[in-house]
Design an enzyme around this catalytic site. Structure first.
Site, PDB file in Angstrom:
ATOM      1  N   GLN A  39       0.849  -1.197   0.000  1.00  0.00           N
ATOM      2  CA  GLN A  39       0.000   0.000   0.000  1.00  0.00           C
ATOM      3  C   GLN A  39       0.883   1.245   0.000  1.00  0.00           C
ATOM      4  O   GLN A  39       1.582   1.507   0.979  1.00  0.00           O
ATOM      5  CB  GLN A  39      -0.858  -0.023   1.265  1.00  0.00           C
ATOM      6  N   SER A  92       1.290   6.631   2.405  1.00  0.00           N
ATOM      7  CA  SER A  92       1.963   7.658   3.208  1.00  0.00           C
ATOM      8  C   SER A  92       3.153   8.268   2.479  1.00  0.00           C
ATOM      9  O   SER A  92       3.859   7.579   1.735  1.00  0.00           O
ATOM     10  CB  SER A  92       2.460   7.055   4.516  1.00  0.00           C
ATOM     11  N   SER A 106       5.017  -0.978   3.942  1.00  0.00           N
ATOM     12  CA  SER A 106       5.264  -2.311   4.490  1.00  0.00           C
ATOM     13  C   SER A 106       5.397  -3.324   3.361  1.00  0.00           C
ATOM     14  O   SER A 106       4.564  -3.367   2.450  1.00  0.00           O
ATOM     15  CB  SER A 106       4.113  -2.745   5.400  1.00  0.00           C
ATOM     16  N   GLU A 142      -8.727  -0.919   6.201  1.00  0.00           N
ATOM     17  CA  GLU A 142      -7.518  -0.938   7.040  1.00  0.00           C
ATOM     18  C   GLU A 142      -7.913  -0.903   8.516  1.00  0.00           C
ATOM     19  O   GLU A 142      -7.387  -1.659   9.334  1.00  0.00           O
ATOM     20  CB  GLU A 142      -6.648   0.276   6.716  1.00  0.00           C
TER      21      GLU A 142
HETATM   22  C1  LIG Z   1       4.143  -0.355  11.440  1.00  0.00           C
HETATM   23  C2  LIG Z   1       3.687   0.623  10.391  1.00  0.00           C
HETATM   24  C3  LIG Z   1       3.362   0.175   9.122  1.00  0.00           C
HETATM   25  C4  LIG Z   1       2.948   1.072   8.146  1.00  0.00           C
HETATM   26  N1  LIG Z   1       2.664   0.607   6.887  1.00  0.00           N
HETATM   27  C5  LIG Z   1       2.281   1.473   5.935  1.00  0.00           C
HETATM   28  C6  LIG Z   1       2.050   1.005   4.604  1.00  0.00           C
HETATM   29  O1  LIG Z   1       2.192  -0.181   4.286  1.00  0.00           O
HETATM   30  N2  LIG Z   1       1.679   1.910   3.659  1.00  0.00           N
HETATM   31  C7  LIG Z   1       1.503   3.232   3.948  1.00  0.00           C
HETATM   32  O2  LIG Z   1       1.131   3.981   3.064  1.00  0.00           O
HETATM   33  N3  LIG Z   1       1.743   3.714   5.200  1.00  0.00           N
HETATM   34  C8  LIG Z   1       2.124   2.869   6.194  1.00  0.00           C
HETATM   35  N4  LIG Z   1       2.394   3.332   7.463  1.00  0.00           N
HETATM   36  C9  LIG Z   1       2.318   4.779   7.724  1.00  0.00           C
HETATM   37  C10 LIG Z   1       1.135   5.197   8.560  1.00  0.00           C
HETATM   38  O3  LIG Z   1      -0.060   5.148   7.813  1.00  0.00           O
HETATM   39  C11 LIG Z   1       1.436   6.622   9.048  1.00  0.00           C
HETATM   40  O4  LIG Z   1       2.586   6.566   9.855  1.00  0.00           O
HETATM   41  C12 LIG Z   1       0.280   7.202   9.824  1.00  0.00           C
HETATM   42  O5  LIG Z   1      -0.790   7.490   8.968  1.00  0.00           O
HETATM   43  C13 LIG Z   1       0.691   8.506  10.560  1.00  0.00           C
HETATM   44  O6  LIG Z   1       1.249   9.400   9.674  1.00  0.00           O
HETATM   45  P1  LIG Z   1       2.674  10.095   9.935  1.00  0.00           P
HETATM   46  O7  LIG Z   1       3.644   9.031  10.304  1.00  0.00           O
HETATM   47  O8  LIG Z   1       2.964  10.938   8.752  1.00  0.00           O
HETATM   48  O9  LIG Z   1       2.461  10.989  11.224  1.00  0.00           O
HETATM   49  P2  LIG Z   1       1.713  12.413  11.271  1.00  0.00           P
HETATM   50  O10 LIG Z   1       0.374  12.313  10.632  1.00  0.00           O
HETATM   51  O11 LIG Z   1       2.648  13.462  10.758  1.00  0.00           O
HETATM   52  O12 LIG Z   1       1.528  12.600  12.813  1.00  0.00           O
HETATM   53  C14 LIG Z   1       2.570  13.074  13.683  1.00  0.00           C
HETATM   54  C15 LIG Z   1       1.963  13.284  15.051  1.00  0.00           C
HETATM   55  O13 LIG Z   1       0.943  14.297  15.004  1.00  0.00           O
HETATM   56  C16 LIG Z   1      -0.299  13.799  15.476  1.00  0.00           C
HETATM   57  N5  LIG Z   1      -1.401  14.350  14.703  1.00  0.00           N
HETATM   58  C17 LIG Z   1      -1.508  14.376  13.349  1.00  0.00           C
HETATM   59  N6  LIG Z   1      -2.693  14.922  12.999  1.00  0.00           N
HETATM   60  C18 LIG Z   1      -3.349  15.215  14.154  1.00  0.00           C
HETATM   61  C19 LIG Z   1      -4.620  15.786  14.439  1.00  0.00           C
HETATM   62  N7  LIG Z   1      -5.453  16.160  13.472  1.00  0.00           N
HETATM   63  N8  LIG Z   1      -4.979  15.920  15.737  1.00  0.00           N
HETATM   64  C20 LIG Z   1      -4.132  15.542  16.752  1.00  0.00           C
HETATM   65  N9  LIG Z   1      -2.901  15.015  16.519  1.00  0.00           N
HETATM   66  C21 LIG Z   1      -2.529  14.849  15.250  1.00  0.00           C
HETATM   67  C22 LIG Z   1      -0.196  12.280  15.289  1.00  0.00           C
HETATM   68  O14 LIG Z   1      -1.063  11.584  16.169  1.00  0.00           O
HETATM   69  C23 LIG Z   1       1.276  12.016  15.593  1.00  0.00           C
HETATM   70  O15 LIG Z   1       1.485  11.934  16.967  1.00  0.00           O
HETATM   71  C24 LIG Z   1       2.827   2.457   8.456  1.00  0.00           C
HETATM   72  C25 LIG Z   1       3.150   2.911   9.733  1.00  0.00           C
HETATM   73  C26 LIG Z   1       3.595   2.019  10.684  1.00  0.00           C
HETATM   74  C27 LIG Z   1       3.953   2.552  12.049  1.00  0.00           C
END
Ligand SMILES: Cc1cc2nc3c(=O)[nH]c(=O)nc-3n(C[C@H](O)[C@H](O)[C@H](O)COP(=O)(O)OP(=O)(O)OC[C@H]3O[C@@H](n4cnc5c(N)ncnc54)[C@H](O)[C@@H]3O)c2cc1C
Length: 414
Positions: free
Chosen positions: A133, A136, A168, A251
């Site tokens: 997928q 992100s 992933s 998801e």
């Molecule tokens: C084990 C794992 C597997 C993954 N696998 C995939 C995959 O296969 N494909 C894929 O596309 N993605 C994948 N991801 C990514 C995952 O979808 C993102 O990490 C997730 O959506 C959070 O986005 P970010 O890391 O950009 O954090 P951000 O969205 O930048 O968030 C950073 C911080 O800000 C907080 N925050 C953000 N918005 C708000 C809000 N509106 N209100 C309050 N707090 C907020 C969050 O809670 C977090 O603490 C994976 C992540 C992990 C950990």
């Protein structure tokens, strides 16, 4: 809540168990099913998972809710839960293909062309072709609609440029499903298009990310002038957000339960019984008993909350956003439980060496994996927002960029 199987559910359970008895070995008392954590190369996990997946697929037990024409058996959601409960009692590899099977396949079924369904679903079901997928990006996670990877039309093809992250399994996948920006002049959610992409195509570069536990489960993926045909498009041009929502809803259902990582309360009790504290088992210390009781109460609360979901499914209803509670409460709770178990293990707990404690490195993997689980499929904060807005009816977050053209959204890039 109703804790008992209906007569039909009981009949289905017997049928599932009979097939499993004929094709797999039951776990011994106290034995736990293997965890997917620690990397797909561990003890040939990916290959063993593929063999088991094909065995199930050939007998119609791989994705039982799928329509029969795609290799499923048209089962109900509650039958799927029963199947999962039964399968978890056998010594079989964990499901390594849930992104494709649980999230991307439903998107192809809902929005794909007849040719796409015909071409991709069966090889996915048998794990002959594994999928990832590509959603992100470095600046688009919780706010996925802020994505910048672009797709530009060139005759009957599209040219992709940009970067995805946290993908992933990208390093062993044949196909990916990607969301791209196709109209920056449209509103943020409106100019997005959804595609299938060949992960071996020219211009796709996959760079593994090394995690704290030493494994590399996910990757950065770079796209440099990657050419894909229009036949890889899923849904209409600029209507990709609708397809992405189908993936995201599935998801939440696939990983939303917060289950399936690390060791649990029974192993913690075993550890406290076997750990010597000043000549007595740790379990006899009141402070240890108090902590374990708190974990037990929390986990029981989650278990009973999950029965509400099961009851809704059993009655043919769709569980509501309160389903978010499972991961929101379960992931931090399991993280605290693993942390406490590592404390009990003393110096021996500070290693990932499987032979260092009688319980292997199960608590260590659970503890190191928990932060990821608190992020994937909706971070703690996002889940709190869902519960606040959709369960408790509190006012929604301000979304100031919702009605702006994407290219006019301030970015801090100057
Ligand atoms: C084990 C794992 C597997 C993954 N696998 C995939 C995959 O296969 N494909 C894929 O596309 N993605 C994948 N991801 C990514 C995952 O979808 C993102 O990490 C997730 O959506 C959070 O986005 P970010 O890391 O950009 O954090 P951000 O969205 O930048 O968030 C950073 C911080 O800000 C907080 N925050 C953000 N918005 C708000 C809000 N509106 N209100 C309050 N707090 C907020 C969050 O809670 C977090 O603490 C994976 C992540 C992990 C950990």
């Amino acid at each position: 809540m109703d804790f008992n199987d209906t007569p039909d559910e009981a009949k289905f359970r017997v049928e599932a168990r009979a097939w499993l008895d004929a094709n797999a070995e039951r776990l011994a008392p106290g034995e736990r099913r293997e965890s997917p954590m620690g990397g797909e190369g561990r003890k040939g996990l990916l290959e063993r998972a593929r063999v088991w997946q094909r065995t199930k697929a050939d007998a119609g037990w791989a994705c039982i809710t799928w329509p029969v024409e795609y290799g499923g058996r048209g089962a109900t959601a509650i039958q799927n839960v029963i199947w999962g409960q039964e399968e978890s009692r056998y010594r079989v590899p964990p499901n390594m293909f849930s992104i494709g099977l649980g999230m991307l396949a439903p998107t192809i079924m809902a929005h794909g062309t007849p040719e796409q369904k015909q071409r991709y679903l069966k090889p996915m079901l048998r794990s002959d072709e594994i999928w990832c997928q590509l959603f992100s990006e470095p600046a688009a996670g919780s706010d996925l609609a802020g994505l910048r990877t672009s797709a530009v039309r060139d005759g009957s093809d599209w040219i992709l440029n940009g970067q995805k992250i946290w993908t992933s399994g990208a390093h062993y996948c044949k196909w990916g499903m990607i969301v791209t920006r196709t109209d920056p002049a449209a509103k943020k959610h409106a100019g997005i298009t959804y595609f299938i992409v060949d992960m071996q195509a020219k211009g796709v570069e996959i760079r593994p990310i090394r995690q704290i536990n030493g494994a590399s489960d996910f990757n950065e993926v770079f796209f440099s002038d990657v050419r894909i045909p229009d036949t890889y498009r899923v849904g209409a041009v600029n209507d990709g957000w609708r397809c992405a929502l189908t993936t995201l809803m599935n998801e939440r259902a696939t990983i939303g339960s917060g289950q399936g990582f690390g060791l649990g309360i029974h192993e913690l009790l075993q550890l406290a019984r076997e750990t010597d504290w000043n000549g007595r088992p740790a379990l006899e210390d009141p402070s240890v008993r108090q902590r374990i009781a708190e974990f037990y109460i929390g986990l029981k609360g989650l278990e009973y909350t999950s029965y509400r979901t099961l009851t809704a499914l059993s009655r043919g209803q769709t569980p509501g956003p309160e389903n978010a509670i499972g991961k929101m409460v379960g992931a931090p709770l399991r993280q605290r439980l693993s942390s406490f178990a590592i404390e009990l293990q003393g110096a021996a707990g500070a290693t990932l060496d499987e032979g260092s404690t009688p319980l292997g490195a199960g608590f260590q993997h659970g503890w190191l994996g928990a932060p990821g689980l608190r992020i994937a499929g909706g971070t703690d904060e996002i889940l709190h927002n869902i519960v606040a807005e959709r369960v408790l009816g509190l006012p929604g977050e301000p979304r100031v960029d919702k009605d702006l053209a994407f290219q006019d959204v301030p970015t801090g890039r100057g």
